[in-house]
Write an enzyme that holds these catalytic residues in place. Structure first.
Site, PDB file in Angstrom:
ATOM      1  N   CYS A  27     -38.652   0.956  14.869  1.00 28.58           N
ATOM      2  CA  CYS A  27     -40.114   0.908  14.953  1.00 28.58           C
ATOM      3  C   CYS A  27     -40.604  -0.424  14.399  1.00 28.58           C
ATOM      4  CB  CYS A  27     -40.720   2.064  14.171  1.00 28.58           C
ATOM      5  SG  CYS A  27     -40.671   1.784  12.398  1.00 28.58           S
ATOM      6  N   ARG A  54     -52.139  10.742  25.044  1.00 31.02           N
ATOM      7  CA  ARG A  54     -51.721   9.330  25.025  1.00 31.02           C
ATOM      8  C   ARG A  54     -51.038   8.946  26.339  1.00 31.02           C
ATOM      9  NH1 ARG A  54     -50.933   7.626  19.664  1.00 31.02           N
ATOM     10  NH2 ARG A  54     -52.468   8.619  18.338  1.00 31.02           N
ATOM     11  N   LYS A  61     -53.488  13.666  17.818  1.00 25.50           N
ATOM     12  CA  LYS A  61     -52.923  13.045  19.026  1.00 25.50           C
ATOM     13  C   LYS A  61     -52.117  14.052  19.836  1.00 25.50           C
ATOM     14  CE  LYS A  61     -50.261  10.340  16.162  1.00 25.50           C
ATOM     15  NZ  LYS A  61     -49.250   9.363  15.735  1.00 25.50           N
ATOM     16  N   LYS A  90     -49.138  14.245  23.110  1.00 24.18           N
ATOM     17  CA  LYS A  90     -48.204  13.397  23.868  1.00 24.18           C
ATOM     18  C   LYS A  90     -47.512  14.175  24.982  1.00 24.18           C
ATOM     19  CE  LYS A  90     -47.454  10.240  20.055  1.00 24.18           C
ATOM     20  NZ  LYS A  90     -46.488   9.599  19.143  1.00 24.18           N
ATOM     21  N   CYS A 113     -41.622   7.023  14.413  1.00 26.70           N
ATOM     22  CA  CYS A 113     -42.069   6.358  15.639  1.00 26.70           C
ATOM     23  C   CYS A 113     -40.925   5.939  16.567  1.00 26.70           C
ATOM     24  CB  CYS A 113     -42.936   5.159  15.306  1.00 26.70           C
ATOM     25  SG  CYS A 113     -44.440   5.614  14.440  1.00 26.70           S
ATOM     26  N   CYS A 173     -47.446  -2.625  10.127  1.00 19.84           N
ATOM     27  CA  CYS A 173     -47.747  -1.198  10.002  1.00 19.84           C
ATOM     28  C   CYS A 173     -48.182  -0.856   8.577  1.00 19.84           C
ATOM     29  CB  CYS A 173     -46.532  -0.358  10.391  1.00 19.84           C
ATOM     30  SG  CYS A 173     -46.899   1.395  10.192  1.00 19.84           S
ATOM     31  N   ARG A 210     -53.108  -1.589  21.756  1.00 19.80           N
ATOM     32  CA  ARG A 210     -52.074  -0.934  22.566  1.00 19.80           C
ATOM     33  C   ARG A 210     -52.581  -0.766  23.995  1.00 19.80           C
ATOM     34  NH1 ARG A 210     -50.195   4.364  19.762  1.00 19.80           N
ATOM     35  NH2 ARG A 210     -49.182   2.927  18.318  1.00 19.80           N
ATOM     36  N   CYS A 227     -40.690   4.490   7.840  1.00 19.83           N
ATOM     37  CA  CYS A 227     -41.247   5.604   7.065  1.00 19.83           C
ATOM     38  C   CYS A 227     -40.928   6.899   7.814  1.00 19.83           C
ATOM     39  CB  CYS A 227     -42.758   5.431   6.859  1.00 19.83           C
ATOM     40  SG  CYS A 227     -43.771   6.027   8.233  1.00 19.83           S
TER      41      CYS A 227
HETATM   42 FE1  SRM Z   1     -46.197   5.881  15.831  1.00 17.80          FE
HETATM   43  C1  SRM Z   1     -48.561   6.013  13.411  1.00 17.80           C
HETATM   44  C2  SRM Z   1     -46.334   2.551  15.864  1.00 17.80           C
HETATM   45  C3  SRM Z   1     -44.458   5.890  18.716  1.00 17.80           C
HETATM   46  C4  SRM Z   1     -45.310   9.131  15.253  1.00 17.80           C
HETATM   47  N1  SRM Z   1     -47.323   4.529  14.841  1.00 17.80           N
HETATM   48  C5  SRM Z   1     -48.275   4.783  13.919  1.00 17.80           C
HETATM   49  C6  SRM Z   1     -49.038   3.506  13.550  1.00 17.80           C
HETATM   50  C7  SRM Z   1     -50.233   3.407  14.459  1.00 17.80           C
HETATM   51  C8  SRM Z   1     -49.396   3.349  12.064  1.00 17.80           C
HETATM   52  C9  SRM Z   1     -50.734   3.840  11.598  1.00 17.80           C
HETATM   53  O1  SRM Z   1     -51.138   4.973  11.877  1.00 17.80           O
HETATM   54  O2  SRM Z   1     -51.389   3.066  10.881  1.00 17.80           O
HETATM   55  C10 SRM Z   1     -47.959   2.449  13.908  1.00 17.80           C
HETATM   56  C11 SRM Z   1     -48.462   1.062  14.267  1.00 17.80           C
HETATM   57  C12 SRM Z   1     -47.456   0.032  13.830  1.00 17.80           C
HETATM   58  C13 SRM Z   1     -47.724  -1.324  14.343  1.00 17.80           C
HETATM   59  O3  SRM Z   1     -47.948  -2.234  13.524  1.00 17.80           O
HETATM   60  O4  SRM Z   1     -47.704  -1.524  15.553  1.00 17.80           O
HETATM   61  C14 SRM Z   1     -47.158   3.195  14.960  1.00 17.80           C
HETATM   62  N2  SRM Z   1     -45.615   4.488  17.115  1.00 17.80           N
HETATM   63  C15 SRM Z   1     -45.668   3.149  16.904  1.00 17.80           C
HETATM   64  C16 SRM Z   1     -44.883   2.388  17.944  1.00 17.80           C
HETATM   65  C17 SRM Z   1     -45.495   1.041  18.309  1.00 17.80           C
HETATM   66  C18 SRM Z   1     -43.436   2.226  17.445  1.00 17.80           C
HETATM   67  C19 SRM Z   1     -42.599   1.246  18.186  1.00 17.80           C
HETATM   68  O5  SRM Z   1     -42.009   0.408  17.481  1.00 17.80           O
HETATM   69  O6  SRM Z   1     -42.478   1.294  19.399  1.00 17.80           O
HETATM   70  C20 SRM Z   1     -44.880   3.427  19.084  1.00 17.80           C
HETATM   71  C21 SRM Z   1     -46.083   3.306  19.975  1.00 17.80           C
HETATM   72  C22 SRM Z   1     -46.017   4.312  21.081  1.00 17.80           C
HETATM   73  C23 SRM Z   1     -47.103   4.176  22.116  1.00 17.80           C
HETATM   74  O7  SRM Z   1     -47.009   3.278  22.937  1.00 17.80           O
HETATM   75  O8  SRM Z   1     -48.007   5.008  22.126  1.00 17.80           O
HETATM   76  C24 SRM Z   1     -44.989   4.714  18.273  1.00 17.80           C
HETATM   77  N3  SRM Z   1     -45.158   7.294  16.863  1.00 17.80           N
HETATM   78  C25 SRM Z   1     -44.417   7.064  17.983  1.00 17.80           C
HETATM   79  C26 SRM Z   1     -43.557   8.180  18.246  1.00 17.80           C
HETATM   80  C27 SRM Z   1     -42.514   8.269  19.361  1.00 17.80           C
HETATM   81  C28 SRM Z   1     -43.012   9.022  20.557  1.00 17.80           C
HETATM   82  O9  SRM Z   1     -44.202   9.335  20.664  1.00 17.80           O
HETATM   83  O10 SRM Z   1     -42.196   9.300  21.408  1.00 17.80           O
HETATM   84  C29 SRM Z   1     -43.794   9.101  17.238  1.00 17.80           C
HETATM   85  C30 SRM Z   1     -43.040  10.439  17.038  1.00 17.80           C
HETATM   86  C31 SRM Z   1     -43.471  11.512  17.983  1.00 17.80           C
HETATM   87  C32 SRM Z   1     -44.652  12.260  17.440  1.00 17.80           C
HETATM   88  O11 SRM Z   1     -45.775  11.833  17.678  1.00 17.80           O
HETATM   89  O12 SRM Z   1     -44.448  13.263  16.757  1.00 17.80           O
HETATM   90  C33 SRM Z   1     -44.805   8.541  16.376  1.00 17.80           C
HETATM   91  N4  SRM Z   1     -46.860   7.347  14.585  1.00 17.80           N
HETATM   92  C34 SRM Z   1     -46.306   8.587  14.453  1.00 17.80           C
HETATM   93  C35 SRM Z   1     -46.926   9.260  13.346  1.00 17.80           C
HETATM   94  C36 SRM Z   1     -46.600  10.685  12.848  1.00 17.80           C
HETATM   95  C37 SRM Z   1     -47.434  11.681  13.538  1.00 17.80           C
HETATM   96  C38 SRM Z   1     -47.282  13.057  12.950  1.00 17.80           C
HETATM   97  O13 SRM Z   1     -47.287  14.009  13.696  1.00 17.80           O
HETATM   98  O14 SRM Z   1     -47.195  13.183  11.734  1.00 17.80           O
HETATM   99  C39 SRM Z   1     -47.868   8.359  12.804  1.00 17.80           C
HETATM  100  C40 SRM Z   1     -48.797   8.607  11.610  1.00 17.80           C
HETATM  101  C41 SRM Z   1     -49.999   9.409  11.971  1.00 17.80           C
HETATM  102  O15 SRM Z   1     -50.306   9.645  13.131  1.00 17.80           O
HETATM  103  O16 SRM Z   1     -50.674   9.808  11.009  1.00 17.80           O
HETATM  104  C42 SRM Z   1     -47.796   7.164  13.597  1.00 17.80           C
HETATM  105 FE1  SF4 Z   2     -45.080   2.523  10.850  1.00 18.57          FE
HETATM  106 FE2  SF4 Z   2     -43.701   4.577   9.976  1.00 18.57          FE
HETATM  107 FE3  SF4 Z   2     -44.328   4.399  12.552  1.00 18.57          FE
HETATM  108 FE4  SF4 Z   2     -42.541   2.799  11.570  1.00 18.57          FE
HETATM  109  S1  SF4 Z   2     -42.374   5.031  11.656  1.00 18.57           S
HETATM  110  S2  SF4 Z   2     -44.262   2.175  12.893  1.00 18.57           S
HETATM  111  S3  SF4 Z   2     -43.264   2.438   9.522  1.00 18.57           S
HETATM  112  S4  SF4 Z   2     -45.760   4.663  10.917  1.00 18.57           S
END
Ligand code: SRM
Ligand code: SF4
Length: 578
Positions: free
Chosen positions: A429, A144, A208, A210, A478, A435, A75, A474
């Site tokens: 997402c 981030r 993390k 944000k 995201c 993922c 990233r 899931c």
């Molecule tokens: Fe996310 C984890 C992709 C924005 C909440 N997110 C992941 C992971 C890294 C999976 C992992 O932990 O193994 C995913 C990688 C997938 C892949 O193959 O690329 C992933 N998240 C993404 C992206 C690429 C989605 C997209 O299609 O655009 C976004 C990358 C953002 C960036 O550039 O930094 C992305 N993730 C978000 C957002 C939206 C936001 O931040 O505005 C959220 C919700 C806001 C938040 O953080 O509460 C988000 N991602 C999560 C979570 C749940 C965190 C939690 O509080 O429980 C996880 C899982 C974790 O962290 O354990 C996660």
């Molecule tokens: Fe992966 Fe779930 Fe985030 Fe989608 S919402 S990128 S399935 S961790």
């Protein structure tokens, strides 16, 4: 935090890591496997990479008794989402040479590569840095990518706000020399002095963190989903300061028990020169009071819920050594992007393109990657990534516009933004196949689902009516599905929870409407609701508001009772400005 409780395993990994080094250098050099050790898999996130495997190939490789098809997601941090044409071209080259030939524009204005095998990882990261971008702190328990409205043409205030976003981002960047040593071959400093992380300390944050900045009336960065947000307050065409919002987040569990999305609370106001200080002190409050015993309860939103927003404000004031002002009124109209061409007062043009699922790649019928490459070769302005996974070709000079229009035509990109308003307001997402947490498809399935739903919107005369619709594979959220008017959350292959009633400006959480709906039944369920909306909506009524008025779902209260098990007493409404 209770003294007796055991710290979570990741705390030990960070503590032992010597400021994020772990055994990453050794692991990268080990050619016997495409993987790295479990502890290093946690540490490498701080450096901006995730170890993954191709889930489409899992069973085949298991049968052949082969190691999983390991590769890395990388990233790139793009504060405020601004990249130069040279950076775009380099991103394109790296995606083509080292990754899977695609660039993913993320929901936080960053670039992502997928499918980078271990032996190419170091070269990739080195070359990213060579073109003045980086990956440090793109992931991991730190602050981030800082998001901010990417539209340069709107006003000078937007340029001012972008600078502030960059300042926050660099101020909160980890200081460890590990990144430079491991990836950039900077010499190891042989000194008895340890690295110093003046803000984070040795174990960084509990989870993390944000940050985003919005410029009303647009809430395109979805500030209510961020740990900390700043809302620009403009009076008499001047940026007088920012309201401060804390404790937003999306991550949920399937049942909502104890893990739930939360809308940020607006707690106060600061002047532009105080923003970086406020960001730092809020991070310090989370560093000191976040839950390090349970990673599921470690996000700042739980710290805010556990102590209350008033307590958090008092702590921030105490750490600042001065008192923040009261929040000022503001209005958000929407959380989407504005598509198509706009001309600014200097005669420059800006084109916002719709990028389905944020995925920039070539297909035989749509050579988007190649088209944008050709544009980048002649473009003199910049590229701007939106928080809705879209792309602005910004600051096109009058002398280049005709050439760029010709390229848009040649590569079939010209009309990319002339889709149904439903599609233009969609987000998905990544989910499968990269993922590791995906339970169902998202990016690969939503386009087809939209095609089905577009028939319904066309039949009901709603082609130009924006409805926000978001899908994730899931419950982690995201693509911020709990802030959409229609949200789909994957529960198992082909099955989705459907959420309705989110606010059109991202100001209200949606609520569970139906659980584990098979994909082929989604249109059957939603079709009649959309048709009824077309018939019965009152002047200006948004789909999410209608779903509540018509009784499909109840309105959520602050704190996120979006699911039946969410604690209703969570959070206070006292600070929220609607
Ligand atoms: Fe996310 C984890 C992709 C924005 C909440 N997110 C992941 C992971 C890294 C999976 C992992 O932990 O193994 C995913 C990688 C997938 C892949 O193959 O690329 C992933 N998240 C993404 C992206 C690429 C989605 C997209 O299609 O655009 C976004 C990358 C953002 C960036 O550039 O930094 C992305 N993730 C978000 C957002 C939206 C936001 O931040 O505005 C959220 C919700 C806001 C938040 O953080 O509460 C988000 N991602 C999560 C979570 C749940 C965190 C939690 O509080 O429980 C996880 C899982 C974790 O962290 O354990 C996660
Ligand atoms: Fe992966 Fe779930 Fe985030 Fe989608 S919402 S990128 S399935 S961790």
């Amino acid at each position: 935090m209770s003294e007796e409780k055991k710290l979570s395993a990741n705390e030990g990994i960070k503590d032992r890591s010597n400021y994020l080094r772990g055994t990453l250098a050794e692991g990268l050099a080990d050619e016997s496997t495409g993987a790295i050790s479990e502890d290093d898999q946690q540490l490498i996130k701080f450096h901006g990479a995730y170890m993954q495997d191709d889930r489409d190939l899992r069973s085949e490789r298991r049968k052949l008794k082969q190691e999983k098809a390991y590769s890395f997601m990388v990233r790139i941090r793009v504060p405020g989402g601004v990249a130069t044409p040279a950076q775009w071209l380099e991103t394109d080259r790296l995606a083509t040479e080292y990754a899977n030939g695609t660039i993913k524009l993320t929901t936080r204005q960053a670039f992502q590569f997928h499918g980078i095998i271990k032996k190419r990882l170091k070269t990739t990261i080195k070359e990213i840095n060579r073109c003045a971008m980086d990956t440090i702190a793109a992931c991991g328990d730190v602050n981030r990518n800082v998001m901010c409205n990417p539209n340069p043409y709107l006003s000078e205030i937007h340029a001012e706000v972008l600078e502030i976003a960059k300042n926050i981002s660099s101020h909160l960047t980890p200081q460890t020399r590990a990144y430079h040593e491991i990836w950039l071959d900077d010499e190891k400093v042989e000194s008895s002095e340890e690295d110093v992380e003046p803000i984070y300390g040795k174990t960084y944050l509990p989870r993390k963190f944000k940050i985003s900045i919005a410029v009303p009336p647009s809430n395109d960065v979805d500030i209510f989903a961020n740990c900390l947000s700043f809302i620009a307050i403009i009076e008499e065409d001047r940026l007088v300061g920012f309201n401060i919002a804390v404790g937003g987040g999306m991550g949920a569990s399937g049942t909502g028990e104890g893990i739930y999305p939360r809308i940020a609370d607006v707690i106060g106001f600061c002047t532009p020169d105080q923003v970086v200080d406020v960001a730092e002190k809020t991070v310090l409050v989370q560093r000191d009071f976040g839950d390090r015993t349970d990673r599921k309860h470690a996000r700042f939103k739980y710290t805010v819920d556990d102590h209350g927003p008033e307590w958090i404000l008092a702590k921030i004031n105490e750490y600042l050594g001065y008192t923040l002002g009261p929040a000022r009124p503001f209005v958000f109209n929407d959380n989407g992007d504005r598509f198509g061409w706009v001309e600014d007062k200097n005669g420059n043009s800006h084109l916002t393109l719709f990028i389905q699922g944020g995925r920039v790649c070539d297909t035989p019928s749509y050579p988007l990657l190649t088209g944008l490459r050709e544009i980048a070769k002649i473009h003199e302005g910049d590229f701007r990534l939106t928080a809705n996974q879209n792309l602005i070709i910004a600051n096109i000079s009058p002398t280049k516009r005709a050439q760029i229009e010709q390229l848009l035509e040649q590569y079939g990109i010209k009309d990319s933004h002339l889709k149904s308003a439903l599609r233009l307001n969609s987000l998905a997402c990544v989910a499968l196949p990269t993922c590791g947490l995906a339970l169902a498809e998202a990016e690969r399935y939503l386009p087809d689902l939209l095609t089905g739903l577009e028939e319904v919107v066309e039949e009901n005369g709603l082609r130009h009516d924006a409805i926000t619709i978001r899908m994730t594979g899931c419950p982690n959220g995201c693509a911020r599905p709990y802030l959409a008017e229609i949200g789909f959350v994957g529960r198992s292959p082909g099955k989705y929870n459907i959420y309705l009633g989110g606010g059109f400006a991202g100001q209200r959480l949606s609520k569970l409407y139906r659980e584990s709906v098979p994909d082929h039944q989604i249109k059957v369920l939603l079709g009649p609701i959309i048709a009824r909306y077309a018939r019965e909506r009152v002047q200006g009524e948004r789909f999410g508001d209608f779903c509540i008025r018509a009784g499909y779902v109840a309105a959520t209260i602050q704190g996120g009772d979006f699911h039946k098990n969410v604690k209703p007493e969570a959070s206070s409404k006292a600070f929220t400005i609607s």
